[in-house]
Write a protein that holds these residues in place. Structure first.
Motif, PDB file in Angstrom:
ATOM      1  N   VAL A 172       5.248  11.788   3.244  1.00  0.00           N
ATOM      2  CA  VAL A 172       4.589  11.152   4.392  1.00  0.00           C
ATOM      3  C   VAL A 172       3.344  10.386   3.941  1.00  0.00           C
ATOM      4  N   SER A 173       2.474  11.032   3.174  1.00  0.00           N
ATOM      5  CA  SER A 173       1.245  10.351   2.736  1.00  0.00           C
ATOM      6  C   SER A 173       1.565   9.156   1.855  1.00  0.00           C
ATOM      7  N   ALA A 174       2.558   9.289   0.977  1.00  0.00           N
ATOM      8  CA  ALA A 174       2.933   8.176   0.097  1.00  0.00           C
ATOM      9  C   ALA A 174       3.458   6.992   0.902  1.00  0.00           C
ATOM     10  N   ALA A 175       4.220   7.276   1.946  1.00  0.00           N
ATOM     11  CA  ALA A 175       4.769   6.198   2.766  1.00  0.00           C
ATOM     12  C   ALA A 175       3.667   5.499   3.554  1.00  0.00           C
ATOM     13  N   LEU A 176       2.728   6.274   4.089  1.00  0.00           N
ATOM     14  CA  LEU A 176       1.635   5.687   4.865  1.00  0.00           C
ATOM     15  C   LEU A 176       0.758   4.795   3.981  1.00  0.00           C
ATOM     16  N   PHE A 177       0.313   5.323   2.856  1.00  0.00           N
ATOM     17  CA  PHE A 177      -0.531   4.509   1.981  1.00  0.00           C
ATOM     18  C   PHE A 177       0.275   3.374   1.352  1.00  0.00           C
ATOM     19  N   GLY A 178       1.562   3.591   1.186  1.00  0.00           N
ATOM     20  CA  GLY A 178       2.409   2.532   0.640  1.00  0.00           C
ATOM     21  C   GLY A 178       2.441   1.309   1.529  1.00  0.00           C
ATOM     22  N   VAL A 179       2.556   1.519   2.864  1.00  0.00           N
ATOM     23  CA  VAL A 179       2.618   0.369   3.763  1.00  0.00           C
ATOM     24  C   VAL A 179       1.263  -0.332   3.842  1.00  0.00           C
ATOM     25  N   ALA A 180       0.171   0.455   3.803  1.00  0.00           N
ATOM     26  CA  ALA A 180      -1.168  -0.157   3.829  1.00  0.00           C
ATOM     27  C   ALA A 180      -1.423  -0.957   2.552  1.00  0.00           C
ATOM     28  N   GLU A 181      -1.046  -0.390   1.401  1.00  0.00           N
ATOM     29  CA  GLU A 181      -1.247  -1.085   0.130  1.00  0.00           C
ATOM     30  C   GLU A 181      -0.373  -2.339   0.034  1.00  0.00           C
ATOM     31  N   ALA A 182       0.837  -2.262   0.602  1.00  0.00           N
ATOM     32  CA  ALA A 182       1.714  -3.442   0.575  1.00  0.00           C
ATOM     33  C   ALA A 182       1.091  -4.588   1.352  1.00  0.00           C
ATOM     34  N   TRP A 183       0.478  -4.272   2.497  1.00  0.00           N
ATOM     35  CA  TRP A 183      -0.182  -5.331   3.278  1.00  0.00           C
ATOM     36  C   TRP A 183      -1.401  -5.861   2.520  1.00  0.00           C
ATOM     37  N   ALA A 184      -2.127  -4.961   1.864  1.00  0.00           N
ATOM     38  CA  ALA A 184      -3.291  -5.392   1.083  1.00  0.00           C
ATOM     39  C   ALA A 184      -2.873  -6.384  -0.001  1.00  0.00           C
ATOM     40  N   LYS A 185      -1.784  -6.086  -0.705  1.00  0.00           N
ATOM     41  CA  LYS A 185      -1.297  -7.004  -1.747  1.00  0.00           C
ATOM     42  C   LYS A 185      -0.831  -8.318  -1.143  1.00  0.00           C
ATOM     43  N   GLU A 186      -0.158  -8.218   0.000  1.00  0.00           N
ATOM     44  CA  GLU A 186       0.310  -9.423   0.692  1.00  0.00           C
ATOM     45  C   GLU A 186      -0.854 -10.342   1.046  1.00  0.00           C
ATOM     46  N   LYS A 187      -1.997  -9.734   1.383  1.00  0.00           N
ATOM     47  CA  LYS A 187      -3.185 -10.517   1.755  1.00  0.00           C
ATOM     48  C   LYS A 187      -4.037 -10.882   0.536  1.00  0.00           C
ATOM     49  N   GLY A 188      -3.582 -10.524  -0.652  1.00  0.00           N
ATOM     50  CA  GLY A 188      -4.297 -10.903  -1.861  1.00  0.00           C
ATOM     51  C   GLY A 188      -5.446 -10.006  -2.236  1.00  0.00           C
ATOM     52  N   CYS A 189      -5.533  -8.807  -1.665  1.00  0.00           N
ATOM     53  CA  CYS A 189      -6.614  -7.875  -2.000  1.00  0.00           C
ATOM     54  C   CYS A 189      -6.318  -7.218  -3.351  1.00  0.00           C
ATOM     55  N   ASP A 190      -7.388  -6.887  -4.075  1.00  0.00           N
ATOM     56  CA  ASP A 190      -7.196  -6.225  -5.363  1.00  0.00           C
ATOM     57  C   ASP A 190      -7.641  -4.769  -5.360  1.00  0.00           C
ATOM     58  N   GLU A 191      -8.228  -4.305  -4.240  1.00  0.00           N
ATOM     59  CA  GLU A 191      -8.635  -2.909  -4.112  1.00  0.00           C
ATOM     60  C   GLU A 191      -8.458  -2.467  -2.666  1.00  0.00           C
ATOM     61  N   ILE A 192      -8.300  -1.156  -2.484  1.00  0.00           N
ATOM     62  CA  ILE A 192      -8.269  -0.582  -1.147  1.00  0.00           C
ATOM     63  C   ILE A 192      -9.181   0.644  -1.165  1.00  0.00           C
TER      64      ILE A 192
END
Length: 375
Positions: A100-120
């Motif tokens: 569950v935690s991996a899936a939640l942070f996975g979707v947030a990190e995927a959006w961060a990468k999509e927006k060009g972020c290099d850190e979360i």
């Protein structure tokens, strides 16, 4: 089967906001946030932070049951100010299940990468006035209404996902001094600073008398808190919004607004009787009886929450903070308050932490902002 659903409807948002109340319903240390305020935070029409923020949130669902949530915020203004390219995670909760935690942070990190972020990093809110920091020590103590509570296993989950410490905040539980020598010494320093710098306290007998001062109060907050971790100065629209939130909490006996000879605010301190018990009984909701419980708590209480304190940079290290502390101390004595709980203070913020020297205090909680570099 686990599914991650983006929150797109009002119905989903209500479930997102209410999820902590379900997850922690049998945890006595958990204090719910005010339900209506959390809903409003995600309303693009009502939260001025959306003028410079992008945000999304998701629910983790398994067998038609919610098992986790996470929000993500890109504060463009914060990235510009601090020369970073970060996304914030926020309002994250989950059962003790690494899938569950991996899936939640996975979707947030995927959006961060999509927006060009290099850190979360996080947990952080839209502004520094929102709840921030994940509890890493002091789980046995009841939370404040302005802070998150979380299970200890969250730390293990984040560590496994590659998150590390960025900064910590600490919280102290103070015993209100009644010793005549301590009180007299603080009063003496207060009187000396008032005379030396031609200062005075704004007089108010009723809560409404402070309302005209609240905008100046938040402008001083902007100035004093600007150098602190990840802060962004509040806009006039945000000041107006937070003024409406804070106004009902202001008690003339537990607030201090120090003015110079030109009647400009140069120092302030705001405390409020603890709302923790009232919010627990009402599950964070004003209706049907929540408002009455909170109103009672504002006048009948043994604990004060120290919400905000600050001194204009031109007056720091001059003993002006003694004026604020003396005023709050007198108010506590008048109301029969015996304990004070500090809000989260950055562990390296020595100016604020040094104020509690001489107080009987216990550092009882620590919370953390985690960070992860994105590949």
């Amino acid at each position: 089967m686990l599914q991650i659903e983006e929150v797109l409807t009002r119905s989903q948002l209500k479930k997102f906001v209410d999820y902590p109340n379900q997850l922690y319903r049998n945890v006595p240390q958990f204090v719910p946030a005010t339900y209506a305020d959390d809903l409003e935070d995600w309303d693009r029409e009502k939260n001025p932070a959306f003028a410079y923020c992008e945000a999304r949130c998701w629910l983790a669902v398994r067998n038609n049951e919610i098992v986790g949530r996470i929000g993500a915020i890109i504060s463009h203004r914060a990235n510009e100010k601090w020369n970073t390219n970060r996304m914030r995670f926020t309002q994250v909760d989950f059962i003790d299940d690494k899938e569950v935690s991996a899936a939640l942070f996975g979707v947030a990190e995927a959006w961060a990468k999509e927006k060009g972020c290099d850190e979360i990093h996080g947990p952080l809110g839209f502004t520094d006035m929102d709840r921030e920091g994940m509890l890493v020590d002091g789980f046995e103590h009841r939370s404040m209404f302005i802070t998150y509570y979380n299970h200890p296993y969250y730390i293990e989950h984040l560590t496994k996902l590659g998150y590390v410490k960025d900064v910590d905040w600490i919280e102290n539980l103070l015993t209100i001094p009644k010793d005549d020598d301590v009180c007299k010494r603080l009063k003496r320093f207060s009187d000396l600073s008032l005379r030396r710098y031609h200062l005075h306290l704004a007089e108010a007998k009723h809560q409404k008398d402070f309302i005209p001062l609240i905008p100046a109060f938040f402008r001083l907050v902007n100035l004093c808190y600007s150098p602190l971790y990840s802060t962004v100065e509040l806009s006039e629209e945000q000041i107006s919004r937070y003024a409406k939130k804070f106004a009902p909490l202001i008690n003339p006996k537990l607030s201090a607004f120090v003015m110079d000879e030109n009647n400009e605010m140069i120092a302030m301190g705001v405390g409020a009787p603890s709302l923790a018990s009232a919010l627990q009984k009402s599950h964070g909701k004003y209706l049907p009886f929540g408002w009455a419980r909170m109103l009672k708590a504002l006048y009948v209480n043994d604990t004060i929450d120290l919400l905000l304190i600050g001194v204009h940079p031109d007056y720091q290290a001059k003993g002006v903070n003694a004026i604020v502390m003396n005023k709050l101390l007198e108010g506590c004595h008048a109301m029969g308050i015996t304990k004070a709980e500090t809000g989260p203070t950055l562990e390296l913020n020595s100016k604020v932490l040094s104020q509690w020297k001489g107080f009987d205090k216990l550092q009882h909680k620590r919370r953390r902002c985690f960070i992860k570099k994105l590949q």
